[in-house]
Design a protein around this motif. Structure first.
Motif, PDB file in Angstrom:
ATOM      1  N   ALA A  51       0.868  -1.185   0.000  1.00  0.00           N
ATOM      2  CA  ALA A  51       0.000   0.000   0.000  1.00  0.00           C
ATOM      3  C   ALA A  51       0.901   1.230   0.000  1.00  0.00           C
ATOM      4  O   ALA A  51       1.315   1.722   1.041  1.00  0.00           O
ATOM      5  CB  ALA A  51      -0.909  -0.011   1.222  1.00  0.00           C
ATOM      6  N   ASP A  52       1.218   1.683  -1.189  1.00  0.00           N
ATOM      7  CA  ASP A  52       2.248   2.712  -1.332  1.00  0.00           C
ATOM      8  C   ASP A  52       1.678   4.092  -1.635  1.00  0.00           C
ATOM      9  O   ASP A  52       2.416   5.007  -1.970  1.00  0.00           O
ATOM     10  CB  ASP A  52       3.235   2.309  -2.434  1.00  0.00           C
ATOM     11  N   ARG A  53       0.332   4.237  -1.535  1.00  0.00           N
ATOM     12  CA  ARG A  53      -0.230   5.555  -1.811  1.00  0.00           C
ATOM     13  C   ARG A  53      -1.592   5.719  -1.156  1.00  0.00           C
ATOM     14  O   ARG A  53      -2.295   4.736  -0.911  1.00  0.00           O
ATOM     15  CB  ARG A  53      -0.328   5.800  -3.326  1.00  0.00           C
ATOM     16  N   TRP A  87      -6.881   3.261   4.509  1.00  0.00           N
ATOM     17  CA  TRP A  87      -5.807   3.681   5.393  1.00  0.00           C
ATOM     18  C   TRP A  87      -4.723   2.602   5.505  1.00  0.00           C
ATOM     19  O   TRP A  87      -3.872   2.665   6.378  1.00  0.00           O
ATOM     20  CB  TRP A  87      -6.353   4.024   6.770  1.00  0.00           C
ATOM     21  N   SER A  88      -4.774   1.633   4.622  1.00  0.00           N
ATOM     22  CA  SER A  88      -3.783   0.557   4.677  1.00  0.00           C
ATOM     23  C   SER A  88      -2.356   1.100   4.568  1.00  0.00           C
ATOM     24  O   SER A  88      -1.419   0.531   5.135  1.00  0.00           O
ATOM     25  CB  SER A  88      -4.028  -0.450   3.550  1.00  0.00           C
ATOM     26  N   TRP A  89      -2.194   2.185   3.844  1.00  0.00           N
ATOM     27  CA  TRP A  89      -0.880   2.777   3.627  1.00  0.00           C
ATOM     28  C   TRP A  89      -0.276   3.334   4.908  1.00  0.00           C
ATOM     29  O   TRP A  89       0.919   3.576   5.011  1.00  0.00           O
ATOM     30  CB  TRP A  89      -0.985   3.918   2.611  1.00  0.00           C
ATOM     31  N   LEU A  90      -1.136   3.537   5.946  1.00  0.00           N
ATOM     32  CA  LEU A  90      -0.677   4.188   7.175  1.00  0.00           C
ATOM     33  C   LEU A  90      -0.180   3.171   8.191  1.00  0.00           C
ATOM     34  O   LEU A  90       0.617   3.492   9.072  1.00  0.00           O
ATOM     35  CB  LEU A  90      -1.839   5.011   7.760  1.00  0.00           C
ATOM     36  N   LEU A  91      -0.693   1.944   8.100  1.00  0.00           N
ATOM     37  CA  LEU A  91      -0.449   0.962   9.149  1.00  0.00           C
ATOM     38  C   LEU A  91       0.573  -0.072   8.702  1.00  0.00           C
ATOM     39  O   LEU A  91       0.468  -0.613   7.604  1.00  0.00           O
ATOM     40  CB  LEU A  91      -1.757   0.254   9.509  1.00  0.00           C
ATOM     41  N   PRO A  92       1.556  -0.363   9.568  1.00  0.00           N
ATOM     42  CA  PRO A  92       2.524  -1.386   9.194  1.00  0.00           C
ATOM     43  C   PRO A  92       1.941  -2.798   9.355  1.00  0.00           C
ATOM     44  O   PRO A  92       1.229  -3.023  10.344  1.00  0.00           O
ATOM     45  CB  PRO A  92       3.666  -1.151  10.190  1.00  0.00           C
ATOM     46  N   PRO A  93       2.198  -3.730   8.502  1.00  0.00           N
ATOM     47  CA  PRO A  93       2.896  -3.500   7.227  1.00  0.00           C
ATOM     48  C   PRO A  93       1.930  -2.869   6.222  1.00  0.00           C
ATOM     49  O   PRO A  93       0.760  -3.286   6.162  1.00  0.00           O
ATOM     50  CB  PRO A  93       3.264  -4.919   6.796  1.00  0.00           C
ATOM     51  N   PRO A  94       2.398  -1.882   5.491  1.00  0.00           N
ATOM     52  CA  PRO A  94       1.503  -1.214   4.535  1.00  0.00           C
ATOM     53  C   PRO A  94       1.152  -2.140   3.360  1.00  0.00           C
ATOM     54  O   PRO A  94       1.945  -2.307   2.445  1.00  0.00           O
ATOM     55  CB  PRO A  94       2.301   0.005   4.078  1.00  0.00           C
ATOM     56  N   GLN A  95       0.010  -2.714   3.442  1.00  0.00           N
ATOM     57  CA  GLN A  95      -0.382  -3.741   2.463  1.00  0.00           C
ATOM     58  C   GLN A  95      -1.876  -3.614   2.194  1.00  0.00           C
ATOM     59  O   GLN A  95      -2.661  -3.408   3.125  1.00  0.00           O
ATOM     60  CB  GLN A  95      -0.073  -5.103   3.071  1.00  0.00           C
ATOM     61  N   TRP A  96      -2.268  -3.730   0.935  1.00  0.00           N
ATOM     62  CA  TRP A  96      -3.698  -3.669   0.619  1.00  0.00           C
ATOM     63  C   TRP A  96      -4.388  -4.955   1.036  1.00  0.00           C
ATOM     64  O   TRP A  96      -3.862  -6.042   0.799  1.00  0.00           O
ATOM     65  CB  TRP A  96      -3.910  -3.450  -0.891  1.00  0.00           C
ATOM     66  N   TRP A  97      -5.529  -4.816   1.637  1.00  0.00           N
ATOM     67  CA  TRP A  97      -6.282  -5.983   2.110  1.00  0.00           C
ATOM     68  C   TRP A  97      -7.471  -6.294   1.219  1.00  0.00           C
ATOM     69  O   TRP A  97      -8.210  -7.243   1.477  1.00  0.00           O
ATOM     70  CB  TRP A  97      -6.752  -5.741   3.555  1.00  0.00           C
ATOM     71  N   LEU A  98      -7.671  -5.500   0.204  1.00  0.00           N
ATOM     72  CA  LEU A  98      -8.787  -5.680  -0.722  1.00  0.00           C
ATOM     73  C   LEU A  98      -8.305  -5.388  -2.141  1.00  0.00           C
ATOM     74  O   LEU A  98      -7.280  -4.731  -2.321  1.00  0.00           O
ATOM     75  CB  LEU A  98      -9.921  -4.694  -0.402  1.00  0.00           C
ATOM     76  N   ASP A  99      -9.057  -5.846  -3.098  1.00  0.00           N
ATOM     77  CA  ASP A  99      -8.883  -5.380  -4.470  1.00  0.00           C
ATOM     78  C   ASP A  99      -9.747  -4.146  -4.655  1.00  0.00           C
ATOM     79  O   ASP A  99     -10.828  -4.048  -4.060  1.00  0.00           O
ATOM     80  CB  ASP A  99      -9.358  -6.443  -5.474  1.00  0.00           C
ATOM     81  N   ALA A 100      -9.294  -3.232  -5.471  1.00  0.00           N
ATOM     82  CA  ALA A 100     -10.110  -2.071  -5.831  1.00  0.00           C
ATOM     83  C   ALA A 100     -10.118  -1.966  -7.347  1.00  0.00           C
ATOM     84  O   ALA A 100      -9.058  -1.924  -7.987  1.00  0.00           O
ATOM     85  CB  ALA A 100      -9.554  -0.798  -5.213  1.00  0.00           C
ATOM     86  N   ARG A 101     -11.324  -1.933  -7.920  1.00  0.00           N
ATOM     87  CA  ARG A 101     -11.488  -1.984  -9.374  1.00  0.00           C
ATOM     88  C   ARG A 101     -12.412  -0.862  -9.812  1.00  0.00           C
ATOM     89  O   ARG A 101     -13.438  -0.605  -9.163  1.00  0.00           O
ATOM     90  CB  ARG A 101     -12.091  -3.337  -9.753  1.00  0.00           C
ATOM     91  N   ALA A 102     -12.043  -0.208 -10.888  1.00  0.00           N
ATOM     92  CA  ALA A 102     -12.904   0.870 -11.409  1.00  0.00           C
ATOM     93  C   ALA A 102     -14.113   0.247 -12.097  1.00  0.00           C
ATOM     94  O   ALA A 102     -13.964  -0.620 -12.954  1.00  0.00           O
ATOM     95  CB  ALA A 102     -12.120   1.743 -12.384  1.00  0.00           C
ATOM     96  N   THR A 108      -8.467  10.026 -10.038  1.00  0.00           N
ATOM     97  CA  THR A 108      -7.992  10.092  -8.652  1.00  0.00           C
ATOM     98  C   THR A 108      -6.786  11.018  -8.541  1.00  0.00           C
ATOM     99  O   THR A 108      -6.131  11.325  -9.532  1.00  0.00           O
ATOM    100  CB  THR A 108      -7.538   8.698  -8.166  1.00  0.00           C
ATOM    101  N   LEU A 109      -6.532  11.424  -7.326  1.00  0.00           N
ATOM    102  CA  LEU A 109      -5.221  11.948  -6.969  1.00  0.00           C
ATOM    103  C   LEU A 109      -4.643  10.985  -5.947  1.00  0.00           C
ATOM    104  O   LEU A 109      -5.351  10.579  -5.010  1.00  0.00           O
ATOM    105  CB  LEU A 109      -5.322  13.357  -6.377  1.00  0.00           C
ATOM    106  N   GLU A 110      -3.394  10.591  -6.128  1.00  0.00           N
ATOM    107  CA  GLU A 110      -2.797   9.576  -5.280  1.00  0.00           C
ATOM    108  C   GLU A 110      -1.507  10.132  -4.683  1.00  0.00           C
ATOM    109  O   GLU A 110      -0.595  10.554  -5.397  1.00  0.00           O
ATOM    110  CB  GLU A 110      -2.549   8.307  -6.102  1.00  0.00           C
ATOM    111  N   ILE A 111      -1.456  10.131  -3.361  1.00  0.00           N
ATOM    112  CA  ILE A 111      -0.321  10.726  -2.660  1.00  0.00           C
ATOM    113  C   ILE A 111       0.665   9.628  -2.292  1.00  0.00           C
ATOM    114  O   ILE A 111       0.280   8.611  -1.696  1.00  0.00           O
ATOM    115  CB  ILE A 111      -0.786  11.455  -1.382  1.00  0.00           C
ATOM    116  N   ASN A 112       1.911   9.836  -2.619  1.00  0.00           N
ATOM    117  CA  ASN A 112       2.965   8.897  -2.273  1.00  0.00           C
ATOM    118  C   ASN A 112       2.945   8.656  -0.759  1.00  0.00           C
ATOM    119  O   ASN A 112       3.074   9.590   0.038  1.00  0.00           O
ATOM    120  CB  ASN A 112       4.308   9.476  -2.714  1.00  0.00           C
TER     121      ASN A 112
END
Lengths: 155, 289
Positions: A51-53, A87-102, A108-112
């Motif tokens: 989860a890098d952004r 908020w996955s990007w905030l919590l260690p380990p930063p990892q997505w727990w879901l898929d997100a599909r358009a 979007t705007l995506e913050i590093n």
């Protein structure tokens, strides 16, 4: 204040998440934000990836999906303009727990995430304000999850 | 279930007694979902049509099985037919759901108060339906769209468990195409074939495009859904006194005599099923009521 990248027409300060936030944080984060556009079916994130952004949806619709072994994937929520992905990007380990599909064309705007965490760490007042805006998102998702557990439309 | 075999008292004309069901003919039967159908009924010759107000219900009798209170789901401007949407959930509703065209269903009614459309005149209107809560609201929507100039913005939020549980699917597509109405559908969970919203109806409330202080809201669905939707509307700024709910209880007589549907000082069949939320809120929090 850093000027937004020339290619960007979306401004963090215009997103509902930053509404009412004092201190100029969205303006300063604009420099580390990237504007992206997704077509229908494009994946924004995949479960297990880093989860890098921090993703802010401006337009469109994003389906959050859970991948289940031996079962069709399930959409548990959709997000639209004015909402944030999580908020996955905030919590260690930063990892997505879901898929997100358009499921609609989405902008979007995506913050590093690394730079955002560094900014919040080095400016605790900004960090506090940021969390005051993020916490209602977390609380609302928790409330909705509880209601979903109650099965409002159960028979 | 043949009506012709039902003996009727000779002393009273058909339809004159509130206690005796009138045998209506099933003209049409349409499947809505796996367990829900819509039937269209017409009265026997010589029996006048039955005007009704949006939100009212009839007692439908499956001959030889029993009677159930079912909301009227048709157009109040077309009282010559009665339209009911029924989910097969027990012996009576299963028998009613199985009523084929040409068969007969007993009808008593219409009963109850109905949605207070007059109180919504000149205001924004929000309809929130959950599951089978859309049929009782549909007559109100027909009426409001027929007199569109009387109302401000009209917003509808319709939630169901899954896409397969949505009723009136084709009509919803028509409503969604209208520019004078915002009709949002959402489901609790879905597969990839669904491109609509996923989430609770309560999650859609913050984005309603209304003037909260000049808004009237009509809610119909499971009570737990209405309770949390009312909370969300209050948080949005809609006054408690402008929120109305349609309640469901064990209705038997339909005219406020038997007491089966008593709720505090009221009988749901006679004084409801539509109530102002602030008048019944305390009963919806009574444990095990």
């Amino acid at each position: 204040m850093t000027a937004p990248p020339p290619a960007s027409v979306l401004r963090l300060a215009d997103h509902k998440f930053f509404e009412g936030m004092i201190g100029g944080l969205p303006e300063r984060l604009q420099a580390v934000a990237t504007e992206r556009a997704y077509s229908v079916g494009d994946m924004l994130v995949r479960e297990g990836d880093v989860a890098d952004r921090f993703i802010l949806v401006f337009e469109g619709k994003v389906a959050l999906e859970i991948v289940l072994p031996d079962r069709p994937r399930v959409t548990i929520q959709t997000l639209g303009g004015g909402e944030v992905l999580g908020w996955s990007w905030l919590l260690p380990p930063p990892q997505w727990w879901l898929d997100a599909r358009a499921v609609k064309r989405t902008r979007t705007l995506e913050i590093n995430a690394a730079k955002l965490r560094a900014t919040l760490d080095s400016h605790p007042e900004d960090g506090y304000r940021f969390l005051l805006h993020l916490f209602p998102v977390v609380a609302q998702r928790l409330d909705h999850t509880r209601l979903q557990l109650m099965d409002l439309h159960g028979r | 279930m043949a009506a012709s075999s039902i003996p009727l008292p000779a002393s009273e004309p058909l339809g004159a007694s509130p206690w005796i069901p009138v045998p209506f003919r099933v003209e049409e039967r349409a499947s809505e979902t796996a367990d829900t159908i819509t039937i269209t009924l017409t009265p026997p010759k010589g029996i006048p049509s039955r005007p009704f107000r949006p939100g009212q219900f009839n007692m439908l009798y499956a001959f030889g099985v029993g009677e159930a209170a079912i909301s009227i789901a048709g157009d109040p401007d077309r009282p010559e037919t009665l339209v009911h949407t029924i989910r097969s959930a027990g012996p009576v509703s299963a028998a009613l759901s199985g009523a084929a065209p040409g068969s007969t269903v007993g009808v008593r009614g219409p009963y109850g108060t109905g949605w207070p459309l007059a109180s919504a005149s000149g205001k924004d209107v929000v309809l929130v339906a959950g599951g089978l809560g859309l049929p009782p609201l549909r007559p109100a929507l027909y009426e409001m769209l027929r007199h569109r100039d009387r109302y401000g913005r009209i917003e509808v939020i319709y939630g169901a468990r899954t896409p397969k549980d949505l009723v009136y699917y084709r009509q919803i597509q028509e409503w969604r195409g209208r520019s004078d109405l915002r009709f949002q559908t959402t489901v609790d969970a879905a597969g990839r074939e669904w491109y609509g919203d996923v989430g609770l109806v309560t999650a859609r409330v913050p984005d309603l495009r209304i003037d909260p202080s000049h808004t009237v809201a009509f809610l119909c669905g499971p009570e737990i859904m209405m309770k949390f939707t009312a909370q969300a509307l209050a948080a949005k700024g809609v006054p408690d006194g402008s929120i109305y709910v349609s309640l469901e209880r064990n209705m038997k007589c339909g005219v406020g005599l038997c007491g089966h549907c008593q709720l505090g000082p009221d009988f749901v069949c006679r004084d409801g099923p539509v109530f102002r939320y602030q008048d019944v809120r305390r009963f919806l929090s009574v444990r095990e009521l």
